[in-house]
Design a protein around this motif. Structure first.
Motif, short mmCIF file in Angstrom:
data_model
loop_
_atom_site.label_atom_id
_atom_site.label_comp_id
_atom_site.label_asym_id
_atom_site.label_seq_id
_atom_site.Cartn_x
_atom_site.Cartn_y
_atom_site.Cartn_z
N ASP A 95 6.23 -45.15 117.98
CA ASP A 95 5.46 -45.54 119.15
C ASP A 95 5.95 -46.90 119.64
OD1 ASP A 95 4.02 -43.22 118.84
OD2 ASP A 95 2.38 -44.19 117.77
N LEU A 96 6.63 -46.90 120.78
CA LEU A 96 7.23 -48.11 121.33
C LEU A 96 6.71 -48.36 122.73
CD1 LEU A 96 10.86 -47.14 120.30
CD2 LEU A 96 9.45 -48.87 119.18
N GLU A 97 6.43 -49.61 123.04
CA GLU A 97 5.99 -50.01 124.38
C GLU A 97 7.14 -50.70 125.09
OE1 GLU A 97 3.14 -49.44 125.95
OE2 GLU A 97 2.20 -48.47 124.23
N ILE A 98 7.42 -50.27 126.33
CA ILE A 98 8.40 -50.95 127.16
C ILE A 98 7.74 -52.20 127.73
CG2 ILE A 98 9.83 -50.84 129.24
CD1 ILE A 98 9.75 -47.75 128.92
N LEU A 99 8.28 -53.36 127.40
CA LEU A 99 7.74 -54.62 127.91
C LEU A 99 8.45 -55.06 129.19
CD1 LEU A 99 7.45 -56.56 124.55
CD2 LEU A 99 5.73 -55.13 125.67
N THR A 100 9.77 -54.89 129.20
CA THR A 100 10.56 -55.23 130.38
C THR A 100 11.69 -54.23 130.51
OG1 THR A 100 12.07 -56.68 129.16
CG2 THR A 100 10.12 -57.71 130.13
N LEU A 101 12.08 -53.98 131.73
CA LEU A 101 13.22 -53.12 132.02
C LEU A 101 13.78 -53.57 133.36
CD1 LEU A 101 15.00 -50.56 131.58
CD2 LEU A 101 13.20 -49.29 132.78
N ALA A 102 15.07 -53.86 133.40
CA ALA A 102 15.70 -54.30 134.64
C ALA A 102 17.19 -53.98 134.59
CB ALA A 102 15.50 -55.81 134.82
N GLY A 103 17.81 -53.90 135.76
CA GLY A 103 19.24 -53.69 135.80
C GLY A 103 19.73 -53.17 137.13
N THR A 104 21.00 -52.79 137.15
CA THR A 104 21.63 -52.28 138.36
C THR A 104 21.97 -50.81 138.17
OG1 THR A 104 23.81 -52.97 137.58
CG2 THR A 104 22.63 -54.49 139.03
N VAL A 105 22.02 -50.10 139.31
CA VAL A 105 22.39 -48.68 139.30
C VAL A 105 23.40 -48.46 140.42
CG1 VAL A 105 21.58 -46.29 139.31
CG2 VAL A 105 20.04 -48.12 138.55
N SER A 106 24.51 -47.84 140.05
CA SER A 106 25.55 -47.49 141.02
C SER A 106 25.86 -46.00 140.85
CB SER A 106 26.81 -48.32 140.76
OG SER A 106 27.48 -47.86 139.60
N PRO A 107 26.64 -45.44 141.75
CA PRO A 107 27.06 -44.05 141.55
C PRO A 107 27.82 -43.86 140.23
CG PRO A 107 27.44 -44.69 143.81
CD PRO A 107 27.05 -45.94 143.06
N ASP A 108 28.37 -44.94 139.69
CA ASP A 108 29.08 -44.89 138.40
C ASP A 108 28.12 -44.87 137.22
OD1 ASP A 108 31.47 -45.15 139.84
OD2 ASP A 108 31.43 -47.32 139.68
N HIS B 235 23.40 -49.99 134.52
CA HIS B 235 23.53 -51.09 133.56
C HIS B 235 22.14 -51.68 133.43
CE1 HIS B 235 25.24 -55.31 132.49
NE2 HIS B 235 24.78 -54.69 131.44
N LEU B 236 21.44 -51.30 132.37
CA LEU B 236 20.04 -51.66 132.19
C LEU B 236 19.83 -52.42 130.89
CD1 LEU B 236 18.61 -48.11 132.99
CD2 LEU B 236 18.70 -50.06 134.56
N HIS B 237 18.91 -53.38 130.94
CA HIS B 237 18.48 -54.09 129.74
C HIS B 237 16.97 -53.88 129.61
CE1 HIS B 237 22.05 -57.10 129.38
NE2 HIS B 237 22.45 -55.86 129.63
N MET B 238 16.50 -53.81 128.34
CA MET B 238 15.09 -53.51 128.10
C MET B 238 14.64 -54.21 126.84
SD MET B 238 13.43 -49.67 127.65
CE MET B 238 14.60 -49.16 126.38
N SER B 239 13.37 -54.62 126.84
CA SER B 239 12.73 -55.07 125.61
C SER B 239 11.58 -54.12 125.30
CB SER B 239 12.23 -56.51 125.72
OG SER B 239 11.25 -56.64 126.73
N VAL B 240 11.45 -53.80 124.01
CA VAL B 240 10.40 -52.90 123.54
C VAL B 240 9.69 -53.54 122.35
CG1 VAL B 240 11.56 -50.79 124.32
CG2 VAL B 240 11.94 -51.60 121.99
N ALA B 241 8.43 -53.16 122.18
CA ALA B 241 7.65 -53.62 121.02
C ALA B 241 7.19 -52.41 120.23
CB ALA B 241 6.44 -54.43 121.48
N GLY B 242 7.25 -52.54 118.91
CA GLY B 242 6.76 -51.50 118.02
C GLY B 242 5.29 -51.69 117.74
N PRO B 243 4.72 -50.83 116.89
CA PRO B 243 3.28 -50.88 116.59
C PRO B 243 2.83 -52.21 115.99
CG PRO B 243 4.26 -48.87 115.69
CD PRO B 243 5.38 -49.72 116.22
#
Length: 131
Positions: free
Chosen positions: A58-71, A74-82
């Motif tokens: 069980d993981l919570e997404i705290l942050t998610l950000a990045g770029t998206v191209s047709p290629d 490129h995403l970065h994320m932080s998650v927290a466990g229980p």
């Protein structure tokens, strides 16, 4: 800039769903501004490591950000466990939504993103073009 709010369902692959949503809207350039939600599996590549690490549970997404191209994305994320411990890194394919993921994506008209090899870094890096 056009805002694209998006909700992902249980079982969706986070990265694949983001890339598909941008593709369906015909955008050549997009940013994931933020995301929250939960995952049952997170696959994160930590800085300086060649392969992703898989976290399950069980993981919570705290942050998610990045770029998206047709290629691709490129995403970065932080998650927290229980226990509240936080880990973060580069989002690899195979991050599976547990209950929901709620995202805000910005589609950038008049721009095109691509990934091109940067000889200085040795990685495919973001190339930004104005249309």
């Amino acid at each position: 800039m056009q805002a694209l709010p998006l909700r992902l369902a249980p079982g969706d692959d986070l990265r694949a769903a983001i890339e598909a949503a941008v593709r369906v809207h015909g955008a050549g350039a997009a940013f994931v501004l933020q995301g929250i939600g939960s995952l049952s599996v997170a696959r994160l590549r930590y800085a300086g490591r060649p392969l992703p690490t898989e976290l399950a549970g069980d993981l919570e997404i705290l942050t998610l950000a990045g770029t998206v191209s047709p290629d691709g994305a490129h995403l970065h994320m932080s998650v927290a466990g229980p226990d509240g411990a936080v880990l973060g890194g580069h989002v690899a394919p195979g991050c599976i939504v547990r209950t929901t993921a709620e995202l805000l994506i910005a589609l950038l008209a008049g721009h095109a993103f691509a990934r091109e090899l940067d000889l200085a870094t040795g990685y495919p890096e973001l190339a930004i073009r104005r249309l």
